[in-house]
Design a protein around this motif. Structure first.
Motif, PDB file in Angstrom:
ATOM      1  N   PHE A  21       0.864  -1.183   0.000  1.00  0.00           N
ATOM      2  CA  PHE A  21       0.000   0.000   0.000  1.00  0.00           C
ATOM      3  C   PHE A  21       0.896   1.226   0.000  1.00  0.00           C
ATOM      4  O   PHE A  21       1.521   1.546   0.996  1.00  0.00           O
ATOM      5  CB  PHE A  21      -0.904  -0.014   1.248  1.00  0.00           C
ATOM      6  N   ASP A  22       0.986   1.882  -1.142  1.00  0.00           N
ATOM      7  CA  ASP A  22       1.887   3.009  -1.296  1.00  0.00           C
ATOM      8  C   ASP A  22       1.147   4.162  -1.961  1.00  0.00           C
ATOM      9  O   ASP A  22       0.815   4.099  -3.145  1.00  0.00           O
ATOM     10  CB  ASP A  22       3.090   2.585  -2.149  1.00  0.00           C
ATOM     11  N   ARG A  23       0.859   5.223  -1.212  1.00  0.00           N
ATOM     12  CA  ARG A  23       0.132   6.367  -1.761  1.00  0.00           C
ATOM     13  C   ARG A  23       0.943   7.141  -2.789  1.00  0.00           C
ATOM     14  O   ARG A  23       0.396   7.912  -3.560  1.00  0.00           O
ATOM     15  CB  ARG A  23      -0.303   7.308  -0.639  1.00  0.00           C
ATOM     16  N   CYS A  27       1.631   4.675 -11.734  1.00  0.00           N
ATOM     17  CA  CYS A  27       1.710   3.663 -12.775  1.00  0.00           C
ATOM     18  C   CYS A  27       2.790   4.055 -13.773  1.00  0.00           C
ATOM     19  O   CYS A  27       2.835   5.200 -14.236  1.00  0.00           O
ATOM     20  CB  CYS A  27       0.365   3.541 -13.479  1.00  0.00           C
ATOM     21  N   PRO A  28       3.680   3.136 -14.122  1.00  0.00           N
ATOM     22  CA  PRO A  28       4.773   3.473 -15.039  1.00  0.00           C
ATOM     23  C   PRO A  28       4.320   3.636 -16.490  1.00  0.00           C
ATOM     24  O   PRO A  28       5.077   4.088 -17.325  1.00  0.00           O
ATOM     25  CB  PRO A  28       5.724   2.286 -14.891  1.00  0.00           C
ATOM     26  N   ILE A  29       3.088   3.271 -16.805  1.00  0.00           N
ATOM     27  CA  ILE A  29       2.604   3.369 -18.180  1.00  0.00           C
ATOM     28  C   ILE A  29       2.150   4.797 -18.447  1.00  0.00           C
ATOM     29  O   ILE A  29       1.296   5.330 -17.737  1.00  0.00           O
ATOM     30  CB  ILE A  29       1.462   2.376 -18.426  1.00  0.00           C
ATOM     31  N   VAL A  30       2.719   5.413 -19.469  1.00  0.00           N
ATOM     32  CA  VAL A  30       2.366   6.782 -19.853  1.00  0.00           C
ATOM     33  C   VAL A  30       2.111   6.832 -21.359  1.00  0.00           C
ATOM     34  O   VAL A  30       2.502   5.931 -22.100  1.00  0.00           O
ATOM     35  CB  VAL A  30       3.461   7.795 -19.460  1.00  0.00           C
ATOM     36  N   PHE A  31       1.459   7.900 -21.811  1.00  0.00           N
ATOM     37  CA  PHE A  31       1.079   8.039 -23.211  1.00  0.00           C
ATOM     38  C   PHE A  31       1.516   9.396 -23.741  1.00  0.00           C
ATOM     39  O   PHE A  31       1.633  10.355 -22.997  1.00  0.00           O
ATOM     40  CB  PHE A  31      -0.441   7.891 -23.352  1.00  0.00           C
ATOM     41  N   ASP A  32       1.725   9.474 -25.039  1.00  0.00           N
ATOM     42  CA  ASP A  32       2.120  10.728 -25.669  1.00  0.00           C
ATOM     43  C   ASP A  32       0.938  11.464 -26.289  1.00  0.00           C
ATOM     44  O   ASP A  32       1.102  12.553 -26.797  1.00  0.00           O
ATOM     45  CB  ASP A  32       3.171  10.469 -26.755  1.00  0.00           C
ATOM     46  N   GLU A  33      -0.207  10.863 -26.280  1.00  0.00           N
ATOM     47  CA  GLU A  33      -1.378  11.511 -26.864  1.00  0.00           C
ATOM     48  C   GLU A  33      -2.600  11.298 -25.986  1.00  0.00           C
ATOM     49  O   GLU A  33      -2.629  10.400 -25.148  1.00  0.00           O
ATOM     50  CB  GLU A  33      -1.632  10.986 -28.269  1.00  0.00           C
ATOM     51  N   LYS A  34      -3.595  12.123 -26.201  1.00  0.00           N
ATOM     52  CA  LYS A  34      -4.786  12.105 -25.360  1.00  0.00           C
ATOM     53  C   LYS A  34      -5.561  10.799 -25.485  1.00  0.00           C
ATOM     54  O   LYS A  34      -5.960  10.214 -24.502  1.00  0.00           O
ATOM     55  CB  LYS A  34      -5.684  13.282 -25.729  1.00  0.00           C
ATOM     56  N   VAL A  72     -11.554   6.549 -15.934  1.00  0.00           N
ATOM     57  CA  VAL A  72     -10.304   5.973 -16.413  1.00  0.00           C
ATOM     58  C   VAL A  72      -9.321   7.126 -16.584  1.00  0.00           C
ATOM     59  O   VAL A  72      -9.628   8.116 -17.244  1.00  0.00           O
ATOM     60  CB  VAL A  72     -10.503   5.239 -17.754  1.00  0.00           C
ATOM     61  N   VAL A  73      -8.151   7.012 -15.973  1.00  0.00           N
ATOM     62  CA  VAL A  73      -7.146   8.082 -16.021  1.00  0.00           C
ATOM     63  C   VAL A  73      -6.025   7.656 -16.960  1.00  0.00           C
ATOM     64  O   VAL A  73      -5.505   6.546 -16.874  1.00  0.00           O
ATOM     65  CB  VAL A  73      -6.582   8.360 -14.612  1.00  0.00           C
ATOM     66  N   ARG A  74      -5.660   8.568 -17.847  1.00  0.00           N
ATOM     67  CA  ARG A  74      -4.563   8.320 -18.781  1.00  0.00           C
ATOM     68  C   ARG A  74      -3.516   9.404 -18.552  1.00  0.00           C
ATOM     69  O   ARG A  74      -3.759  10.574 -18.781  1.00  0.00           O
ATOM     70  CB  ARG A  74      -5.085   8.363 -20.212  1.00  0.00           C
ATOM     71  N   ARG A  75      -2.353   9.006 -18.065  1.00  0.00           N
ATOM     72  CA  ARG A  75      -1.303   9.949 -17.697  1.00  0.00           C
ATOM     73  C   ARG A  75      -0.398  10.249 -18.884  1.00  0.00           C
ATOM     74  O   ARG A  75      -0.049   9.366 -19.659  1.00  0.00           O
ATOM     75  CB  ARG A  75      -0.486   9.363 -16.548  1.00  0.00           C
ATOM     76  N   SER A  76      -0.008  11.504 -19.020  1.00  0.00           N
ATOM     77  CA  SER A  76       0.846  11.948 -20.116  1.00  0.00           C
ATOM     78  C   SER A  76       2.312  11.685 -19.805  1.00  0.00           C
ATOM     79  O   SER A  76       2.746  11.800 -18.672  1.00  0.00           O
ATOM     80  CB  SER A  76       0.638  13.444 -20.346  1.00  0.00           C
ATOM     81  N   SER A  77       3.083  11.381 -20.853  1.00  0.00           N
ATOM     82  CA  SER A  77       4.515  11.162 -20.661  1.00  0.00           C
ATOM     83  C   SER A  77       5.251  12.468 -20.388  1.00  0.00           C
ATOM     84  O   SER A  77       6.377  12.457 -19.921  1.00  0.00           O
ATOM     85  CB  SER A  77       5.123  10.486 -21.893  1.00  0.00           C
ATOM     86  N   SER A  78       4.619  13.607 -20.651  1.00  0.00           N
ATOM     87  CA  SER A  78       5.269  14.895 -20.396  1.00  0.00           C
ATOM     88  C   SER A  78       4.982  15.422 -18.999  1.00  0.00           C
ATOM     89  O   SER A  78       5.305  16.558 -18.684  1.00  0.00           O
ATOM     90  CB  SER A  78       4.807  15.928 -21.429  1.00  0.00           C
ATOM     91  N   GLY A  79       4.405  14.596 -18.146  1.00  0.00           N
ATOM     92  CA  GLY A  79       4.067  15.021 -16.786  1.00  0.00           C
ATOM     93  C   GLY A  79       5.293  15.263 -15.934  1.00  0.00           C
ATOM     94  O   GLY A  79       6.349  14.703 -16.160  1.00  0.00           O
ATOM     95  N   GLY A  80       5.138  16.128 -14.942  1.00  0.00           N
ATOM     96  CA  GLY A  80       6.236  16.428 -14.030  1.00  0.00           C
ATOM     97  C   GLY A  80       6.214  15.524 -12.814  1.00  0.00           C
ATOM     98  O   GLY A  80       5.482  14.537 -12.762  1.00  0.00           O
ATOM     99  N   ASP A  81       7.023  15.867 -11.828  1.00  0.00           N
ATOM    100  CA  ASP A  81       7.108  15.062 -10.608  1.00  0.00           C
ATOM    101  C   ASP A  81       5.810  15.082  -9.811  1.00  0.00           C
ATOM    102  O   ASP A  81       5.564  14.203  -8.995  1.00  0.00           O
ATOM    103  CB  ASP A  81       8.238  15.576  -9.713  1.00  0.00           C
TER     104      ASP A  81
END
Length: 103
Positions: A21-23, A27-34, A72-81
Motif C-alpha cells: 500500500f503506497d500512496r 503507474c509506469p505506463i504513460v502516453f504521448d497523446e490524449k 479511467v485516467v490516462r497519464r501523459s509522458s510529459s508530466g512532471g514530478d
C-alpha cells in the motif's frame, strides 16, 4: 448510523488491505497523446455526467438493473514530478440517474 450494516463500517474487522500500500505509487505506463474519448477532468459531477460514455459497457452480460460508473485516467509522458498532465474518460452503465444503494 452505519453500525451493523455490512460494508458500511468495519465493526467486525473484516476489511482486507493489500500487502503493498503506497500512496506515492504512480503507474509506469504513460502516453504521448490524449486518446479517443479522453479529455480534461471536470470539476463537478454534473459536468462528468454530461461526458459519461454509456455505450462502452453495453455489451457486458449484466442484469438490466446493474449500475456502474468509473473514471479511467490516462497519464501523459510529459508530466512532471507532481503527476503532470493527465486526461480522463468517464464510462458508465445506467449511471445517468442518482441511486442510493443503502436506502
Amino acid at each position: 448510523w452505519a453500525q451493523g450494516l455490512p460494508g458500511m463500517d468495519d465493526s467486525e474487522c473484516r476489511k482486507k488491505f493489500p500487502p503493498l500500500f503506497d500512496r506515492e505509487f504512480r503507474c509506469p505506463i504513460v502516453f504521448d497523446e490524449k486518446g479517443q474519448g479522453f479529455g480534461d477532468p471536470v470539476a463537478s459531477v454534473g459536468e462528468a455526467m454530461k461526458r459519461m460514455d454509456e455505450t462502452e459497457l453495453k455489451d457486458l452480460d449484466l442484469p438490466p438493473t446493474a449500475r456502474f460508473a468509473a473514471i479511467v485516467v490516462r497519464r501523459s509522458s510529459s508530466g512532471g514530478d507532481d503527476g503532470g498532465n493527465y486526461w480522463v474518460r468517464y464510462i458508465g452503465l445506467n449511471a445517468s440517474s442518482p441511486y442510493e444503494p443503502w436506502s
